[in-house]
Scaffold this motif. Structure first.
Motif, PDB file in Angstrom:
ATOM      1  N   GLY A 216       0.848  -1.192   0.000  1.00  0.00           N
ATOM      2  CA  GLY A 216       0.000   0.000   0.000  1.00  0.00           C
ATOM      3  C   GLY A 216       0.877   1.234   0.000  1.00  0.00           C
ATOM      4  N   GLU A 217       0.352   2.313   0.553  1.00  0.00           N
ATOM      5  CA  GLU A 217       1.157   3.530   0.656  1.00  0.00           C
ATOM      6  C   GLU A 217       1.488   3.766   2.118  1.00  0.00           C
ATOM      7  OE1 GLU A 217      -0.926   6.738  -1.273  1.00  0.00           O
ATOM      8  OE2 GLU A 217      -1.093   5.554  -3.129  1.00  0.00           O
ATOM      9  N   ASP A 218       2.729   4.193   2.342  1.00  0.00           N
ATOM     10  CA  ASP A 218       3.182   4.518   3.707  1.00  0.00           C
ATOM     11  C   ASP A 218       2.969   3.382   4.710  1.00  0.00           C
ATOM     12  OD1 ASP A 218       3.857   7.066   2.786  1.00  0.00           O
ATOM     13  OD2 ASP A 218       1.784   7.753   3.070  1.00  0.00           O
ATOM     14  N   ILE A 219       3.216   2.172   4.274  1.00  0.00           N
ATOM     15  CA  ILE A 219       3.172   1.034   5.206  1.00  0.00           C
ATOM     16  C   ILE A 219       4.463   1.072   6.031  1.00  0.00           C
ATOM     17  CG2 ILE A 219       2.994  -1.482   5.410  1.00  0.00           C
ATOM     18  CD1 ILE A 219       0.589  -0.541   3.979  1.00  0.00           C
ATOM     19  N   THR A 220       4.324   0.808   7.331  1.00  0.00           N
ATOM     20  CA  THR A 220       5.509   0.883   8.184  1.00  0.00           C
ATOM     21  C   THR A 220       5.776  -0.442   8.893  1.00  0.00           C
ATOM     22  OG1 THR A 220       4.310   1.491  10.184  1.00  0.00           O
ATOM     23  CG2 THR A 220       4.928   3.311   8.690  1.00  0.00           C
ATOM     24  N   MET A 221       6.938  -0.478   9.514  1.00  0.00           N
ATOM     25  CA  MET A 221       7.314  -1.635  10.317  1.00  0.00           C
ATOM     26  C   MET A 221       6.305  -1.838  11.466  1.00  0.00           C
ATOM     27  SD  MET A 221      10.243  -3.556  10.137  1.00  0.00           S
ATOM     28  CE  MET A 221      10.800  -4.945  11.109  1.00  0.00           C
ATOM     29  N   SER A 222       5.667  -0.753  11.921  1.00  0.00           N
ATOM     30  CA  SER A 222       4.655  -0.888  12.984  1.00  0.00           C
ATOM     31  C   SER A 222       3.444  -1.652  12.479  1.00  0.00           C
ATOM     32  CB  SER A 222       4.168   0.476  13.473  1.00  0.00           C
ATOM     33  OG  SER A 222       5.248   1.269  13.792  1.00  0.00           O
ATOM     34  N   ASP A 223       3.091  -1.437  11.208  1.00  0.00           N
ATOM     35  CA  ASP A 223       1.972  -2.194  10.631  1.00  0.00           C
ATOM     36  C   ASP A 223       2.309  -3.688  10.646  1.00  0.00           C
ATOM     37  OD1 ASP A 223       0.411   0.101   9.989  1.00  0.00           O
ATOM     38  OD2 ASP A 223       1.739   0.469   8.273  1.00  0.00           O
ATOM     39  N   LEU A 224       3.547  -3.971  10.235  1.00  0.00           N
ATOM     40  CA  LEU A 224       4.006  -5.369  10.233  1.00  0.00           C
ATOM     41  C   LEU A 224       3.906  -5.964  11.639  1.00  0.00           C
ATOM     42  CD1 LEU A 224       7.348  -6.692   8.697  1.00  0.00           C
ATOM     43  CD2 LEU A 224       6.784  -7.127  11.053  1.00  0.00           C
ATOM     44  N   LYS A 225       4.468  -5.245  12.608  1.00  0.00           N
ATOM     45  CA  LYS A 225       4.483  -5.777  13.978  1.00  0.00           C
ATOM     46  C   LYS A 225       3.069  -5.951  14.531  1.00  0.00           C
ATOM     47  CE  LYS A 225       7.619  -4.551  17.041  1.00  0.00           C
ATOM     48  NZ  LYS A 225       8.457  -3.680  17.925  1.00  0.00           N
ATOM     49  N   GLY A 226       2.228  -4.942  14.310  1.00  0.00           N
ATOM     50  CA  GLY A 226       0.853  -5.003  14.825  1.00  0.00           C
ATOM     51  C   GLY A 226       0.097  -6.189  14.245  1.00  0.00           C
ATOM     52  N   THR A 227       0.240  -6.365  12.922  1.00  0.00           N
ATOM     53  CA  THR A 227      -0.477  -7.450  12.254  1.00  0.00           C
ATOM     54  C   THR A 227      -0.018  -8.814  12.792  1.00  0.00           C
ATOM     55  OG1 THR A 227      -0.638  -6.118  10.247  1.00  0.00           O
ATOM     56  CG2 THR A 227      -0.997  -8.486  10.008  1.00  0.00           C
ATOM     57  N   LEU A 228       1.307  -8.983  12.861  1.00  0.00           N
ATOM     58  CA  LEU A 228       1.822 -10.294  13.265  1.00  0.00           C
ATOM     59  C   LEU A 228       1.605 -10.566  14.759  1.00  0.00           C
ATOM     60  CD1 LEU A 228       4.975 -10.497  10.978  1.00  0.00           C
ATOM     61  CD2 LEU A 228       2.734 -11.584  10.677  1.00  0.00           C
ATOM     62  N   GLU A 229       1.562  -9.500  15.547  1.00  0.00           N
ATOM     63  CA  GLU A 229       1.262  -9.696  16.972  1.00  0.00           C
ATOM     64  C   GLU A 229      -0.188 -10.155  17.160  1.00  0.00           C
ATOM     65  OE1 GLU A 229       2.533  -6.131  19.001  1.00  0.00           O
ATOM     66  OE2 GLU A 229       4.617  -6.841  19.032  1.00  0.00           O
ATOM     67  N   ILE A 230      -1.091  -9.564  16.398  1.00  0.00           N
ATOM     68  CA  ILE A 230      -2.490 -10.018  16.464  1.00  0.00           C
ATOM     69  C   ILE A 230      -2.569 -11.489  16.075  1.00  0.00           C
ATOM     70  CG2 ILE A 230      -4.761  -9.853  15.337  1.00  0.00           C
ATOM     71  CD1 ILE A 230      -4.326  -6.818  15.205  1.00  0.00           C
ATOM     72  N   PHE A 231      -1.868 -11.823  14.983  1.00  0.00           N
ATOM     73  CA  PHE A 231      -1.867 -13.221  14.536  1.00  0.00           C
ATOM     74  C   PHE A 231      -1.364 -14.155  15.649  1.00  0.00           C
ATOM     75  CE2 PHE A 231       1.031 -16.594  13.037  1.00  0.00           C
ATOM     76  CZ  PHE A 231       0.069 -17.501  12.592  1.00  0.00           C
ATOM     77  N   ALA A 232      -0.230 -13.798  16.260  1.00  0.00           N
ATOM     78  CA  ALA A 232       0.377 -14.677  17.277  1.00  0.00           C
ATOM     79  C   ALA A 232      -0.552 -14.853  18.469  1.00  0.00           C
ATOM     80  CB  ALA A 232       1.712 -14.098  17.737  1.00  0.00           C
ATOM     81  N   ARG A 233      -1.249 -13.789  18.856  1.00  0.00           N
ATOM     82  CA  ARG A 233      -2.153 -13.898  19.998  1.00  0.00           C
ATOM     83  C   ARG A 233      -3.382 -14.728  19.668  1.00  0.00           C
ATOM     84  NH1 ARG A 233      -0.571  -8.454  21.731  1.00  0.00           N
ATOM     85  NH2 ARG A 233      -2.343  -7.547  20.630  1.00  0.00           N
ATOM     86  N   GLU A 234      -3.904 -14.556  18.446  1.00  0.00           N
ATOM     87  CA  GLU A 234      -5.063 -15.368  18.029  1.00  0.00           C
ATOM     88  C   GLU A 234      -4.681 -16.850  17.986  1.00  0.00           C
ATOM     89  OE1 GLU A 234      -8.290 -14.612  17.083  1.00  0.00           O
ATOM     90  OE2 GLU A 234      -7.950 -12.608  17.882  1.00  0.00           O
ATOM     91  N   MET A 235      -3.472 -17.100  17.517  1.00  0.00           N
ATOM     92  CA  MET A 235      -3.031 -18.480  17.271  1.00  0.00           C
ATOM     93  C   MET A 235      -2.595 -19.160  18.562  1.00  0.00           C
ATOM     94  SD  MET A 235      -2.762 -20.180  14.423  1.00  0.00           S
ATOM     95  CE  MET A 235      -2.461 -21.919  14.314  1.00  0.00           C
ATOM     96  N   PHE A 236      -1.894 -18.422  19.415  1.00  0.00           N
ATOM     97  CA  PHE A 236      -1.254 -19.076  20.561  1.00  0.00           C
ATOM     98  C   PHE A 236      -1.750 -18.576  21.915  1.00  0.00           C
ATOM     99  CE2 PHE A 236       1.877 -19.590  17.110  1.00  0.00           C
ATOM    100  CZ  PHE A 236       2.056 -20.963  17.171  1.00  0.00           C
ATOM    101  N   GLY A 237      -2.766 -17.728  21.920  1.00  0.00           N
ATOM    102  CA  GLY A 237      -3.303 -17.278  23.205  1.00  0.00           C
ATOM    103  C   GLY A 237      -3.035 -15.802  23.441  1.00  0.00           C
ATOM    104  N   GLN A 238      -4.018 -15.136  24.064  1.00  0.00           N
ATOM    105  CA  GLN A 238      -3.971 -13.680  24.185  1.00  0.00           C
ATOM    106  C   GLN A 238      -2.840 -13.178  25.084  1.00  0.00           C
ATOM    107  OE1 GLN A 238      -5.553 -11.514  22.306  1.00  0.00           O
ATOM    108  NE2 GLN A 238      -6.641 -13.144  21.237  1.00  0.00           N
ATOM    109  N   ASP A 239      -2.299 -14.042  25.956  1.00  0.00           N
ATOM    110  CA  ASP A 239      -1.236 -13.564  26.843  1.00  0.00           C
ATOM    111  C   ASP A 239       0.159 -13.762  26.218  1.00  0.00           C
ATOM    112  OD1 ASP A 239      -1.440 -16.280  26.893  1.00  0.00           O
ATOM    113  OD2 ASP A 239      -1.171 -16.489  29.075  1.00  0.00           O
ATOM    114  N   ARG A 240       0.168 -14.116  24.946  1.00  0.00           N
ATOM    115  CA  ARG A 240       1.446 -14.366  24.257  1.00  0.00           C
ATOM    116  C   ARG A 240       2.234 -13.082  24.084  1.00  0.00           C
ATOM    117  NH1 ARG A 240       3.012 -17.912  25.499  1.00  0.00           N
ATOM    118  NH2 ARG A 240       0.876 -18.569  25.695  1.00  0.00           N
TER     119      ARG A 240
END
Ligand code: DAH
Length: 338
Positions: A216-240
């Motif tokens: 997209g436009e102006d995608i940042t490393m924070s977008d990457l981190k936020g997205t993958l953190e949501i994924f990890a919590r959904e997959m492995f538990g919210q306290d991950r």
């Protein structure tokens, strides 16, 4: 004649009492009461009787016939009932015995794959696919992987010809998708990948990955981190908890590997996390400008992030499985646990 009739009745009743099955009974009925049976034979003698005797003998004969017929039907009913109860005795079924109905179900890798897809679809990603037999160009060249890169070695890659190979990663689907479409894009690409590895507890010449790409436009490393953190919590538990370590991939800059806090010991340190408290779960980074240029995008105007993860690894962590071979051997005692 009267005597004959009475004797016939007696014999018939005796025989009847002894007969044990329906076939015997039928034979007897024919023998005594049939058209050519004994009763008929005796009645033939009626012609020689005096007119006075005839009615009484006739009456007697009719009575005997009726009596015997009644006895025969009675006996038939008895025998039939006997047969039925014998059959019921023999063929009974205990309907209270608990039954075991084995239903088919999904393979553990499919379950993990489905779960990953569901999470990313929930985040607005679209699921796409690409070929397993791939061109060198898509698997390496367009992904900014130079000719002398060790991954391109014949030791690691199954080549079919100089230019055609079995894809070693799902990353070529990034290129194929970007070539076909204009930004913005949010896709994941699950599928099989191949590497020239010997089979052991953590290696298989065929395994599965899921690729992810956001452009997209102006995608940042924070977008990457936020997205993958949501994924990890959904997959492995919210306290991950998660962390990103610098790494190197030719097609991303900067690149990172993502770890999650150990799902077994929650960071204390144990066998599963090799006493580090952390588990590596994926590779990721900001899409390299060369990759964007290779598909005709302008790196000055669009950018994005990408990631790739191994399904077997995720499944092994999530289900605490210590040998990758279990996924491919199809032993029902393993598969039935899922
Ligand atoms: N293709 C990499 C591998 O097979 C995984 C990967 C790492 C994919 C970083 C990515 C990425 O898209 O950005 O090891």
């Amino acid at each position: 004649m009267r005597e004959e009739l009475i004797l016939l009745k007696q014999r018939a009743l005796q025989n009847l009492a002894q007969s044990q099955n329906l076939d015997d009974l039928n034979e007897l009925r024919v023998k005594f009461l049939g058209k050519k049976g004994e009763l008929t034979q005796i009645l033939r003698g009626m012609a020689g009787l005096s007119p006075e005797e005839r009615p009484t003998i006739g009456k007697l004969a009719n009575e005997i016939k009726e009596d015997l017929e009644r006895e025969f039907s009675q006996k038939t009913i008895e025998l039939k009932q006997q047969l039925k109860s014998q059959k019921l005795e023999k063929e009974w079924i205990d309907v209270t015995i608990p039954s075991k109905i084995v239903l088919g179900h999904k393979h553990p890798l499919t379950l993990i794959m489905d779960e990953i897809k569901e999470i990313f679809v929930g985040l607005g990603y679209e699921v796409v696919e690409g070929p397993e037999i791939e061109l060198d160009y898509y698997n390496f060249e367009a992904l900014n992987t130079p000719k002398d890169h060790p991954a391109r070695d014949i030791q690691d890659t199954f080549y079919i010809t100089d230019e055609i190979l079995l894809r070693t990663q799902t990353s070529p689907v990034q290129i194929r998708t970007m070539e076909k479409r204009k930004p913005p894009l949010k896709i994941i690409a699950p599928g099989r990948v191949y590497r020239s590895d010997a089979v052991d507890a953590t290696h298989s010449p065929m395994f599965h990955q899921v690729e992810g790409l956001t452009i997209g436009e102006d995608i940042t490393m924070s977008d990457l981190k936020g997205t993958l953190e949501i994924f990890a919590r959904e997959m492995f538990g919210q306290d991950r908890k998660s962390r990103f370590r610098p790494h190197y991939f030719p097609f991303t800059e900067p690149s990172a590997e993502m770890d999650i806090s150990c799902i077994a010991c929650h960071g204390e340190g144990c066998r599963i996390c090799k006493y580090t408290g952390w588990l590596e779960i994926l590779g990721c980074g900001m899409v390299h400008p060369n990759v964007l240029e290779n598909v005709g995008y302008d790196p000055e105007r669009v950018n994005g992030f990408a990631f790739g993860l191994g399904i077997e690894r995720i499944a092994m962590l999530k289900y605490d499985i210590n040998d990758m071979r279990l996924f491919f051997e199809n032993n029902l005692r393993f598969l039935e646990q899922f």
